[in-house]
Design a protein around this motif. Sequence first.
Motif, PDB file in Angstrom:
ATOM      1  N   TYR A 111       0.856  -1.185   0.000  1.00 30.54           N
ATOM      2  CA  TYR A 111       0.000   0.000   0.000  1.00 30.54           C
ATOM      3  C   TYR A 111       0.894   1.238   0.000  1.00 30.54           C
ATOM      4  O   TYR A 111       1.746   1.378   0.868  1.00 30.54           O
ATOM      5  N   ASP A 112       0.662   2.105  -0.963  1.00 31.34           N
ATOM      6  CA  ASP A 112       1.520   3.269  -1.144  1.00 31.34           C
ATOM      7  C   ASP A 112       1.070   4.490  -0.360  1.00 31.34           C
ATOM      8  O   ASP A 112       1.893   5.329   0.015  1.00 31.34           O
ATOM      9  N   TYR A 113      -0.228   4.631  -0.161  1.00 32.88           N
ATOM     10  CA  TYR A 113      -0.760   5.838   0.461  1.00 32.88           C
ATOM     11  C   TYR A 113      -1.658   5.480   1.640  1.00 32.88           C
ATOM     12  O   TYR A 113      -2.423   4.508   1.579  1.00 32.88           O
ATOM     13  N   TRP A 114      -1.554   6.314   2.678  1.00 35.08           N
ATOM     14  CA  TRP A 114      -2.280   6.051   3.921  1.00 35.08           C
ATOM     15  C   TRP A 114      -2.962   7.331   4.402  1.00 35.08           C
ATOM     16  O   TRP A 114      -2.421   8.435   4.240  1.00 35.08           O
ATOM     17  N   GLY A 115      -4.133   7.140   5.031  1.00 32.55           N
ATOM     18  CA  GLY A 115      -4.776   8.266   5.689  1.00 32.55           C
ATOM     19  C   GLY A 115      -4.197   8.477   7.065  1.00 32.55           C
ATOM     20  O   GLY A 115      -3.312   7.741   7.513  1.00 32.55           O
ATOM     21  N   GLN A 116      -4.720   9.475   7.758  1.00 34.77           N
ATOM     22  CA  GLN A 116      -4.208   9.817   9.086  1.00 34.77           C
ATOM     23  C   GLN A 116      -4.826   8.957  10.185  1.00 34.77           C
ATOM     24  O   GLN A 116      -4.338   8.943  11.310  1.00 34.77           O
ATOM     25  N   GLY A 117      -5.892   8.248   9.857  1.00 40.26           N
ATOM     26  CA  GLY A 117      -6.521   7.358  10.807  1.00 40.26           C
ATOM     27  C   GLY A 117      -7.703   7.993  11.518  1.00 40.26           C
ATOM     28  O   GLY A 117      -7.777   9.218  11.670  1.00 40.26           O
ATOM     29  N   THR A 118      -8.614   7.152  11.963  1.00 42.56           N
ATOM     30  CA  THR A 118      -9.763   7.597  12.747  1.00 42.56           C
ATOM     31  C   THR A 118      -9.958   6.625  13.904  1.00 42.56           C
ATOM     32  O   THR A 118      -9.863   5.414  13.737  1.00 42.56           O
ATOM     33  N   GLN A 119     -10.211   7.190  15.094  1.00 45.80           N
ATOM     34  CA  GLN A 119     -10.297   6.363  16.297  1.00 45.80           C
ATOM     35  C   GLN A 119     -11.670   5.724  16.428  1.00 45.80           C
ATOM     36  O   GLN A 119     -12.697   6.399  16.306  1.00 45.80           O
ATOM     37  N   VAL A 120     -11.671   4.441  16.695  1.00 45.06           N
ATOM     38  CA  VAL A 120     -12.894   3.698  17.013  1.00 45.06           C
ATOM     39  C   VAL A 120     -12.721   3.113  18.411  1.00 45.06           C
ATOM     40  O   VAL A 120     -11.743   2.401  18.668  1.00 45.06           O
ATOM     41  N   THR A 121     -13.650   3.421  19.293  1.00 44.25           N
ATOM     42  CA  THR A 121     -13.605   2.912  20.653  1.00 44.25           C
ATOM     43  C   THR A 121     -14.918   2.201  20.947  1.00 44.25           C
ATOM     44  O   THR A 121     -15.986   2.791  20.800  1.00 44.25           O
ATOM     45  N   VAL A 122     -14.813   0.945  21.364  1.00 43.36           N
ATOM     46  CA  VAL A 122     -15.994   0.144  21.674  1.00 43.36           C
ATOM     47  C   VAL A 122     -15.982  -0.165  23.165  1.00 43.36           C
ATOM     48  O   VAL A 122     -15.055  -0.808  23.667  1.00 43.36           O
ATOM     49  N   SER A 123     -16.991   0.297  23.855  1.00 38.49           N
ATOM     50  CA  SER A 123     -17.072   0.089  25.302  1.00 38.49           C
ATOM     51  C   SER A 123     -17.866  -1.178  25.602  1.00 38.49           C
ATOM     52  O   SER A 123     -18.796  -1.533  24.889  1.00 38.49           O
ATOM     53  N   SER A 124     -17.491  -1.819  26.692  1.00 37.22           N
ATOM     54  CA  SER A 124     -18.163  -3.076  27.068  1.00 37.22           C
ATOM     55  C   SER A 124     -19.342  -2.815  27.977  1.00 37.22           C
ATOM     56  O   SER A 124     -19.568  -1.717  28.454  1.00 37.22           O
TER      57      SER A 124
END
Length: 124
Positions: A111-124
Amino acid sequence: QVQLVESGGGLVQAGGSLRLSCAASGRSFSNRAMGWFRQAPGKEREFVANISWNGETTTYADSVKGRFTISRDNAKNTVGLQMNILKPEDTAIYYCAAARSTLATTREGRYDYWGQGTQVTVSS
């Protein structure tokens, strides 16, 4: 050159759903396979799902198979990741990536290109 921007992350309870979106700029988007990866705290980045250039072929990590669905719209230069039945272990930063070619691959190095990312948080 391809620029990627993810959105749609957030906090959700276990069993809930989120939809991530990745907006791409650049003329070569429709010629590239796309992928989603994730990185949990203290762990290495791992493959989640990919989709071929025309959307006909998809691959999923075993941990998300049956719960996540990847899709793309080449007319809009977007890639989506629908995440259902979320679990606490899905908590991570999710990254969108553009592959080197039309063929979908699980190999991060292709993979040549990447985004900055997005946080996913799943609470129990």
